[in-house]
Enzyme design. Structure first.
Site, PDB file in Angstrom:
ATOM      1  N   GLU A   1       0.650  -1.388  -0.028  1.00 20.26           N
ATOM      2  CA  GLU A   1       0.065   0.096  -0.148  1.00 20.26           C
ATOM      3  C   GLU A   1       0.800   1.271  -0.137  1.00 20.26           C
ATOM      4  OE1 GLU A   1      -2.809  -3.286   1.332  1.00 20.26           O
ATOM      5  OE2 GLU A   1      -0.725  -2.672   1.801  1.00 20.26           O
TER       6      GLU A   1
ATOM      7  N   HIS B   1     -11.827  -4.510   8.396  1.00 20.22           N
ATOM      8  CA  HIS B   1     -12.320  -4.527   6.817  1.00 20.22           C
ATOM      9  C   HIS B   1     -13.508  -3.712   6.693  1.00 20.22           C
ATOM     10  CE1 HIS B   1      -9.439  -8.209   7.362  1.00 20.22           C
ATOM     11  NE2 HIS B   1      -9.426  -8.166   6.135  1.00 20.22           N
TER      12      HIS B   1
END
Length: 331
Positions: free
Chosen positions: A63, A132
């Site tokens: 990321e 999540h």
């Protein structure tokens, strides 16, 4: 005929990317799983076949590297769209967003634009748990130098993505996978939805509801039920969380005298708190009753389906809150 064409939310994003990549060779998409429907749905369907792996770049799980790369090439003159299939995991890449992209043009006196789109996808529900399921839009809206857009329908999904790619500033484009299967009218070709402008989805005189993203749909559903009971609700879809369309919100509140804010983030220190503060500061004397908010409780998202039903607010919660706002008078 084309103006009445029905298109899925996810495919509206796909069309926006396709059109802008065809128009401008500086535009490219980079991120995890851009070749996989498991990650990004069908939002990038067919693009790698059309534009190749040099412009649709499927990356490893990295990321910070992905985001830093995108910000760097944006500074150099490209127009990247950096996709993070889960907004949660951009936490690994916040430095390029907040310390670099958001500040760069300011530090160089307005002579160094950073035309990058951070495309972040909210994945809620489905017993995915706390790591999540987060909607972190307030974090980015808190940061000077970033614009934050959150479409609620296919027309805006396409138009705001096009506007985001065209913009010379870093744009945080946040969508919700709960919206991906929804359909709406989407014209063919390139068009823009202005960043910083909200939209009135339903007109009313008794109560203003301000919402964003998926919660706009729940607010509209609630307003339709409330109409059956004689309560006329004006629903404002923010479309852009930052900069807020203050004029539109103030105008509606002055008309109705009541405000309910509906947000998909947490209640404390979030978008609902910001809007509430703005009204208290600048339109307090127009209020007939206290401001109320419907948002997530201040707890992480549960991993149980039964608990999720209690955790995520919906139209029923909005109806209950709306009735309280209408029936309570300010002392």
């Amino acid at each position: 005929m084309a103006k009445n064409r029905q298109l899925q939310f996810s495919l509206a994003i796909n069309e926006a990317l396709d059109l802008m990549m065809a128009k401008d060779k500086r535009v490219f998409v980079i991120g995890q799983g851009v070749k996989s429907p498991w990650y990004v749905g069908n939002t990038t369907r067919g693009l790698i076949d059309k534009y190749g792996e040099r412009r649709i770049i499927d990356t490893p799980v990295s990321e910070n590297a992905i985001t830093g790369c995108g910000v760097g090439v944006a500074i150099a003159g490209m127009r990247p769209v950096i996709v993070h299939p889960r907004i949660d995991f951009l936490m690994y890449g916040l430095d390029p967003v907040i310390n670099q992209a958001a500040n760069w043009n300011y530090m160089f006196g307005g002579d160094a634009p950073v035309p990058v789109v951070f495309w972040l996808i909210i994945n809620r529900g489905g017993e995915q748990g706390a790591q999540h399921s987060q909607s972190l839009h307030a974090l980015f809206a808190h940061t000077p130098g970033l614009k934050v857009v959150m479409p609620s329908n296919p027309y805006d999904a396409k138009g705001l993505m096009i506007s985001a790619i065209k913009d010379n500033n870093p744009i945080v484009y946040i969508d919700d996978r709960w919206l991906y299967a929804t359909k709406g009218n989407v014209p063919k070709g390139i068009y823009s939805v202005p960043i910083g402008k909200g939209s009135i989805r339903r007109k009313g005189k008794d109560l203003t509801i301000v919402a964003n993203s998926f919660m706009t749909l729940e607010a509209i559903k609630a307003s339709m039920e409330l109409q059956k009971e004689g309560i006329e609700v004006e629903v404002i879809d923010l479309r852009t969380v930052k900069p807020l369309d203050k004029r539109l919100i103030f105008s509606s509140v002055k008309k109705t005298g009541r405000l309910l804010i509906v947000d998909g983030g947490w209640t404390s220190f979030g978008v609902s708190a910001e809007i509430s503060a703005l009204i208290s500061e600048e339109a307090f004397y127009f209020l007939k009753s206290p401001i109320m908010r419907v948002a997530l409780p201040d707890t992480p998202a549960p991993s149980s389906l039964a608990l999720e039903k209690e955790y995520y607010p919906n139209s029923v919660d909005i109806i209950k809150a709306a009735k309280r706002v209408v029936n309570i008078k300010r002392r």
